[in-house]
Write a protein that holds these residues in place. Structure first.
Motif, mmCIF file in Angstrom:
data_model
loop_
_atom_site.group_PDB
_atom_site.id
_atom_site.type_symbol
_atom_site.label_atom_id
_atom_site.label_comp_id
_atom_site.label_asym_id
_atom_site.label_seq_id
_atom_site.Cartn_x
_atom_site.Cartn_y
_atom_site.Cartn_z
ATOM 1 N N ALA A 88 34.698 43.571 43.106
ATOM 2 C CA ALA A 88 34.304 44.182 44.385
ATOM 3 C C ALA A 88 33.049 43.530 44.948
ATOM 4 O O ALA A 88 32.960 43.262 46.160
ATOM 5 C CB ALA A 88 34.084 45.682 44.186
ATOM 6 N N LYS A 127 35.948 45.431 37.361
ATOM 7 C CA LYS A 127 36.292 45.981 38.673
ATOM 8 C C LYS A 127 35.097 45.901 39.622
ATOM 9 O O LYS A 127 35.240 45.527 40.794
ATOM 10 C CB LYS A 127 36.763 47.429 38.532
ATOM 11 C CG LYS A 127 37.316 48.006 39.827
ATOM 12 C CD LYS A 127 37.956 49.363 39.600
ATOM 13 C CE LYS A 127 38.621 49.860 40.879
ATOM 14 N NZ LYS A 127 39.286 51.175 40.680
ATOM 15 N N ASN A 140 43.814 43.702 39.793
ATOM 16 C CA ASN A 140 45.117 44.016 39.218
ATOM 17 C C ASN A 140 45.749 42.794 38.541
ATOM 18 O O ASN A 140 46.444 42.916 37.535
ATOM 19 C CB ASN A 140 46.056 44.564 40.294
ATOM 20 C CG ASN A 140 45.647 45.939 40.775
ATOM 21 O OD1 ASN A 140 45.034 46.710 40.027
ATOM 22 N ND2 ASN A 140 45.959 46.260 42.020
ATOM 23 N N ASN A 185 41.207 44.170 45.676
ATOM 24 C CA ASN A 185 41.596 44.867 44.458
ATOM 25 C C ASN A 185 42.826 44.223 43.816
ATOM 26 O O ASN A 185 43.071 44.385 42.621
ATOM 27 C CB ASN A 185 41.878 46.340 44.766
ATOM 28 C CG ASN A 185 41.909 47.189 43.511
ATOM 29 O OD1 ASN A 185 40.960 47.167 42.727
ATOM 30 N ND2 ASN A 185 42.994 47.928 43.313
#
Length: 351
Positions: free
Chosen positions: A13, A9, A23, A19
């Motif tokens: 970023a 994650k 996913n 995002n």
């Protein structure tokens, strides 16, 4: 400590990707069941290459190197990145239910006399990723994850990373397991039991008792000198009263050692009369399984003696079950993990 999913994650970023891309990665892992980045074809090729450069070819941090199967048990020896080894057992019930006995440490430093894993000594704690990857390995092979027990190598509550692993396993975006399908077994580490009760009250708790007498238990399980039975049972009482959750008492039956009528009566007196909620204690009687590397002083109990001990407990009003024994012939039963490898040496590759 961050998990691989935290790092993924953060990486997404830092690259300025939305995002939505993160996913997509999670979808590829937990829906499409792909651990290799080059097979996550919903992602752009350039993104897949960057992920592979950063995290390696596969998300799995362990490698299966040996496998034994017999009927209802499937045991896998995994090699970790530092060449240490751990074992995981998949148990298949006749109803189709699949349960997993996973390791939390490589070896164990608590020296319980009857345990083959304890003879190895403590090598190191597993990381949260190494704990959860034991489940991810089977999940990626399309096996259902119906329940998990931290009853493999090591004392789970002695490894702080178990709390990170529990968070990963119950995260709705990841494994999405109900905490009620997870069991943590402990030899009785009081502060860590209190932490588990506070942070994961719905996780099932099993206390490995094995003798109702402090002196004998201290001989069998040296941890009892630090945390005697009275202290452990008091914290278990508090857990039951606060959360109204059943606590399991694991009792390995060692013939001629802890299966006498006197032992049965003492066990009954320990668990009965603790309060109006004491019916939430449930005793699991476990047949001792001799293993390579374990002390030769103990034998597998005979059916008649085991039945007699069981009947005494039941007649006194205790909730008691004789646990099914799976995988005895491949040394996948309680207390046997890693003993065969440690004694016999290097195994062959998994086919």
């Amino acid at each position: 400590m961050e998990t691989k999913f935290d790092r993924l994650k953060t990486f997404v970023a830092e690259k300025g990707w939305t995002n939505y891309r993160f996913n997509q990665i999670l979808h590829a892992i937990f829906k499409e069941k792909r651990s290799e980045f080059d097979r996550m074809t919903t992602l752009p090729l350039s993104l897949r290459k960057q992920l592979q450069e950063e995290f390696g070819r596969t998300l799995l941090s362990l490698r299966p190197i040996y496998r034994q199967s017999s009927g209802q048990a499937d045991k896998v020896l995994f090699e970790l990145p530092d060449s240490n080894k751990i074992e995981t057992v998949r148990l298949i019930y006749r109803t189709g239910w699949e349960s997993y006995c996973i390791s939390s440490q490589c070896g164990c430093g608590f020296g319980c006399k009857f345990c083959a894993t304890g003879k190895i000594g403590m090598k190191r704690n597993l990381s949260a990723d190494e704990i959860t990857d034991q489940i991810l390995y089977f999940y990626l092979q399309n096996h259902p994850i119906d329940s998990i027990s931290f009853m493999g190598m090591g004392e789970a509550l002695a490894n702080p990373q178990i709390f990170v692993a529990l968070k990963t396993l119950t995260d709705p975006r990841l494994f999405n397991l109900s905490p009620r399908r997870i069991t943590v077994s402990t030899i009785g580490l009081v502060p860590q039991i209190q932490r588990l009760s506070q942070e994961f009250p719905q996780v099932n708790l099993t206390f490995s008792l094995h003798s109702p007498f402090d002196e004998q238990r201290s001989d069998l399980m040296p941890i009892n000198r630090k945390y005697p039975l009275r202290e452990v049972l008091e914290v278990l009482d508090a857990h039951i009263q606060k959360h109204r959750r059943k606590v399991y008492i694991a009792y390995i039956v060692l013939p001629g050692v802890n299966d006498s009528p006197v032992h049965a009566e003492k066990l009954i007196s320990l668990l009965r009369g603790r309060g109006p909620w004491d019916y939430l204690y449930h005793v699991n009687l476990i047949r001792y399984n001799p293993a390579i590397g374990a002390t030769k002083a103990y034998n597998r109990p005979h059916k008649r003696e085991l039945a007699s001990f069981y009947q005494r407990l039941r007649e006194a009003g205790l909730n008691v079950t004789v646990r099914q024994s799976f995988g005895v012939d491949i040394e996948a039963a309680c207390g046997q993990l890693y003993g065969q490898y440690y004694i016999r040496g290097e195994p062959g590759e998994v086919e």
